[in-house]
Design an enzyme around this catalytic site. Structure first.
Site, PDB file in Angstrom:
ATOM      1  N   GLY A 101       0.825  -1.204   0.000  1.00 15.61           N
ATOM      2  CA  GLY A 101       0.000   0.000   0.000  1.00 15.61           C
ATOM      3  C   GLY A 101       0.858   1.251   0.000  1.00 15.61           C
ATOM      4  O   GLY A 101       2.047   1.201  -0.329  1.00 15.61           O
ATOM      5  N   GLU A 483      -9.106  -4.664 -26.671  1.00 11.38           N
ATOM      6  CA  GLU A 483      -8.496  -5.674 -25.807  1.00 11.38           C
ATOM      7  C   GLU A 483      -7.333  -6.361 -26.543  1.00 11.38           C
ATOM      8  O   GLU A 483      -6.286  -6.626 -25.954  1.00 11.38           O
ATOM      9  CB  GLU A 483      -9.571  -6.681 -25.364  1.00 11.38           C
ATOM     10  CG  GLU A 483      -9.076  -7.857 -24.553  1.00 11.38           C
ATOM     11  CD  GLU A 483      -8.367  -7.483 -23.263  1.00 11.38           C
ATOM     12  OE1 GLU A 483      -8.396  -6.309 -22.859  1.00 11.38           O
ATOM     13  OE2 GLU A 483      -7.747  -8.375 -22.670  1.00 11.38           O
ATOM     14  N   LYS A 487      -3.451  -6.370 -25.256  1.00 11.10           N
ATOM     15  CA  LYS A 487      -2.671  -7.605 -25.082  1.00 11.10           C
ATOM     16  C   LYS A 487      -1.339  -7.487 -25.817  1.00 11.10           C
ATOM     17  O   LYS A 487      -0.295  -7.800 -25.272  1.00 11.10           O
ATOM     18  CB  LYS A 487      -3.412  -8.833 -25.620  1.00 11.10           C
ATOM     19  CG  LYS A 487      -4.594  -9.329 -24.850  1.00 11.10           C
ATOM     20  CD  LYS A 487      -4.271  -9.998 -23.537  1.00 11.10           C
ATOM     21  CE  LYS A 487      -4.213  -8.999 -22.419  1.00 11.10           C
ATOM     22  NZ  LYS A 487      -5.451  -8.611 -21.790  1.00 11.10           N
ATOM     23  N   GLU A 490       1.062  -4.869 -24.140  1.00  7.10           N
ATOM     24  CA  GLU A 490       1.589  -5.129 -22.789  1.00  7.10           C
ATOM     25  C   GLU A 490       2.581  -6.275 -22.749  1.00  7.10           C
ATOM     26  O   GLU A 490       3.472  -6.273 -21.903  1.00  7.10           O
ATOM     27  CB  GLU A 490       0.475  -5.306 -21.758  1.00  7.10           C
ATOM     28  CG  GLU A 490      -0.320  -6.567 -21.840  1.00  7.10           C
ATOM     29  CD  GLU A 490      -1.420  -6.653 -20.786  1.00  7.10           C
ATOM     30  OE1 GLU A 490      -1.208  -6.245 -19.638  1.00  7.10           O
ATOM     31  OE2 GLU A 490      -2.509  -7.153 -21.123  1.00  7.10           O
TER      32      GLU A 490
HETATM   33  C1  AGP Z   1      -4.612  -6.378 -18.597  1.00  8.87           C
HETATM   34  O1  AGP Z   1      -4.068  -7.499 -19.165  1.00  8.87           O
HETATM   35  C2  AGP Z   1      -4.168  -6.065 -17.225  1.00  8.87           C
HETATM   36  N1  AGP Z   1      -3.964  -7.144 -16.396  1.00  8.87           N
HETATM   37  C3  AGP Z   1      -4.901  -4.875 -16.593  1.00  8.87           C
HETATM   38  O2  AGP Z   1      -5.325  -4.003 -17.570  1.00  8.87           O
HETATM   39  C4  AGP Z   1      -6.078  -5.230 -15.655  1.00  8.87           C
HETATM   40  O3  AGP Z   1      -7.168  -5.682 -16.390  1.00  8.87           O
HETATM   41  C5  AGP Z   1      -6.426  -3.988 -14.823  1.00  8.87           C
HETATM   42  O4  AGP Z   1      -5.321  -3.627 -14.040  1.00  8.87           O
HETATM   43  C6  AGP Z   1      -7.642  -4.190 -13.958  1.00  8.87           C
HETATM   44  O5  AGP Z   1      -7.442  -5.197 -13.022  1.00  8.87           O
HETATM   45  P1  AGP Z   1      -8.647  -5.853 -12.261  1.00  8.87           P
HETATM   46  O6  AGP Z   1      -9.502  -6.539 -13.258  1.00  8.87           O
HETATM   47  O7  AGP Z   1      -8.016  -6.816 -11.296  1.00  8.87           O
HETATM   48  O8  AGP Z   1      -9.393  -4.755 -11.561  1.00  8.87           O
END
Ligand code: AGP
Length: 610
Positions: A101, A483, A487, A490
């Site tokens: 955190g 999406e 992909k 990233e």
């Molecule tokens: C995408 O591949 C990532 N892992 C990222 O965009 C992810 O979807 C985003 O951080 C949201 O996460 P969550 O679904 O756990 O809230």
């Protein structure tokens, strides 16, 4: 983001902590560390920059044996990744702490502690907490009380685990805004930021609530809430196989998770639909009541989950006729919004711990939305606990940072939710039956797409040496294109942008040349003819097209147009099926480029800080 593990046991905890860190590494991975207490004699610490393997090497050269310990994987927020900034942080030689955190008032506390003579060796906010607890320990002479007093001074989000060599039989943990779970063993107990870390040692978990502080001994767990009342937290059993965190025969978690999709989509629909109907009761006993008067849906999410929300908007407006807005949580939470009457607030999150999504939910609860619905993959997560109604996706643990099976199960859950909502808004039984039948076909259709893996792998070679790419879709396939672009960027680090195909000639067409591959998803729907015209526009500028098209859409392969034929699917369920080839394409491009597929640079799986 960062990960925490702790253990108190009869046996040596070093191996338990190290395995826990390995399992948490997907959350954040710039450095790792461990502190272990061996009787009253010593507290020893090891910290290394890089992956958990580096810490494991250091520990195997210099073992840290003991019966009580804490460990951490770090994803830097305050201060660069370095050994000095890695956790655990210490105050003196006998107190150590790990933290997830952000402490917002750390600078003020740091200045105060400095004037009192405390010397800081790191740039982190965590070291401030270590010294604050150290200072209070000197006054209280008791670790539990020292932690309790100290956290009243902290602003921000934290999950803490603290040990002191003078009290070698317990650890003190607390949470405020960051997840923390207690793993219940027999004659030993554990803590972690994610239950996944503890699956090799237990399948029984207690999820701490906001404000809880707990004293964890090998044979006793005592929890107090923020008012100082002794409380019991329910023990829940982990439902998925404990090997969910292993890659098995697959080279990467991402590939394993792509291949799990037929099974987890099926698991997500199971118990919620009959052959022809949605079982509204299965969405929760209050579902019927809540959905009855919904006049607007506000969807909030981040990243991939936001894309799921974008697809759902098409469904909700089309099938339920209910207006729907979708916004990324980090924007929504910082602007004034007009709340329409009877708005359902819908959060989508794989982890259920994404800081921006949770903050938006907390605001919404104060702002007078009708109710909060969560679509989430992690039981016991903050999002699940704080929502009025929850639809759990059944994806099982998703380890790859790039979200795959979480997305398609979110879509499955969202479509089922949409049908339930639509029934309250006049959807005919016949239409509901048609779509439910299409949902039943999904696992088989996704398997059919997975069978194209080798062809998609061959196609991926064309992207290897490219720096940019465009993804096009129309209607509910536009978010699928988004999406797909996310992909690719990233995990392969190739710049990828998604556009609604109709927008092409309003600007992005200027970028198109032979160095800009254009990926297109083309199911057979009302827009396919328009999409074909868009493809002609690209081809006329020398752009190379990679088209995933319905057999019946009649997109013809020719020079510069590579067509991969997909099974014919219902227009409504098509976004789920068409996502899969884009996942495989990105995966293979990343493998060819040799990137770290499961843990791409700079990213964390669970974004628990703002
Ligand atoms: C995408 O591949 C990532 N892992 C990222 O965009 C992810 O979807 C985003 O951080 C949201 O996460 P969550 O679904 O756990 O809230």
């Amino acid at each position: 983001m960062c990960g925490i593990v702790g253990a108190v046991s009869e046996r040596d905890v070093q191996g338990i902590l190290l395995e826990g860190l390995r399992r948490l590494e997907y959350r954040g991975y710039d450095s790792a560390g461990m502190a272990v207490i061996n009787g009253e004699s010593s507290l020893r610490r090891a910290r290394e920059v890089g992956k958990v393997a580096a810490l494991a090497d250091a520990i195997s050269a210099n073992p840290l044996s003991g019966h009580l310990g804490i460990a951490h994987t770090r994803w830097a927020t305050h201060g660069e990744p370095s050994q000095l900034n890695a956790h655990p942080h210490m105050s003196g030689e006998r107190l150590a702490i790990v933290h997830n955190g952000i402490i917002e008032n750390y600078q003020e506390l740091r200045d105060e502690l400095k004037t009192e003579g405390y010397v800081f060796t790191s740039q982190t906010d965590t070291e401030v907490v270590a010294h604050l607890i150290g200072k209070n320990y000197q006054q209280e002479g008791n670790l539990y009380n020292a932690v309790k007093t100290s956290i009243t001074r902290l602003r921000g989000a934290f999950a803490l685990a603290v040990v002191h060599a003078d009290e070698p039989d317990h650890l003190v943990v607390c949470r405020e805004g960051s997840p923390l779970v207690v793993g219940v063993g027999i004659g030993e107990n554990f803590i972690a930021s994610d239950q996944l870390a503890l699956l090799p040692v237990t399948d029984r978990f207690m999820f701490l609530e906001e404000g809880d502080i707990a004293d964890i001994r090998k044979d006793q767990i005592k929890i107090h809430d923020r008012d100082g009342q002794a409380v019991e937290r329910t023990i829940t059993r982990f439902e998925h196989g404990s090997d969910s965190a292993d890659k098995g025969e697959y080279r990467h978690f991402m590939l394993k998770e792509i291949y799990e999709q037929p099974r987890v989509i099926k698991a997500t629909m199971e118990g919620r639909i009959t052959e022809t109907r949605v079982l509204e009761q299965a969405l929760g006993t209050s579902a019927a009541n809540l959905l009855e008067n919904v006049r607007h849906v506000q969807i909030i999410a981040c990243g991939t989950s936001y894309h799921a929300g974008m697809v759902a908007r098409y469904w909700i407006e089309d099938l339920a006729g209910v207006p729907c807005s979708v916004e990324v949580a980090s924007e929504f939470r910082y602007r004034k919004h007009v709340i329409q009457p009877d708005t359902l607030f819908l959060c989508i999150s794989q982890s259920g711990e994404t800081a921006d999504t949770l903050a938006a939910l907390r605001q919404a609860k104060k702002a007078g939305f009708r109710a909060a619905l969560a679509i989430c993959n992690v039981p016991g997560s903050s999002l699940v606990r704080e929502s009025d109604l929850v639809i759990m996706t059944q994806a099982g643990p998703e380890i790859g940072v790039a979200s795959t099976k979480a997305f398609t199960t979110q879509l499955t859950a969202l479509l089922i939710f949409t049908l339930a909502l639509a029934r309250h808004n006049g959807l005919s039984e016949q239409k509901e039956a048609e779509i439910v039948q299409a949902i039943h076909l999904l696992p088989g259709q996704v398997s059919d797409v997975l069978a194209l893996d080798a062809e998609i792998e061959a196609m991926s070679k064309a992207f290897m040496d490219k720096n940019h790419s465009l993804f096009l879709g129309r209607g509910s396939q536009y978010p699928v294109a988004m999406e797909g672009a996310l992909k690719l960027k990233e995990i392969s680090y190739i710049h990828a942008e998604a556009y609604p195909a109709g927008e092409l000639k309003h600007g992005p067409l200027a970028l198109v040349d032979s160095e800009m591959p254009v990926v297109t998803v083309a199911p057979n729907n009302d827009l396919v003819e328009k999409l074909k015209s868009n493809l002609e526009e690209v081809r006329a500028r020398g752009g190379e097209l990679f088209v995933f098209a319905d057999r019946a859409a009649d997109v013809k392969p020719e020079e510069g147009i590579h067509v991969m034929q997909l099974p014919s699917v219902h227009e409504i369920t098509a976004p789920i099926v068409y996502t899969v080839p884009l996942q495989l394409l990105s995966y293979h491009v990343a493998v060819l480029k040799g990137t770290d597929v499961d843990q791409p640079r700079n990213l964390a799986k669970s974004v628990t800080v703002e």
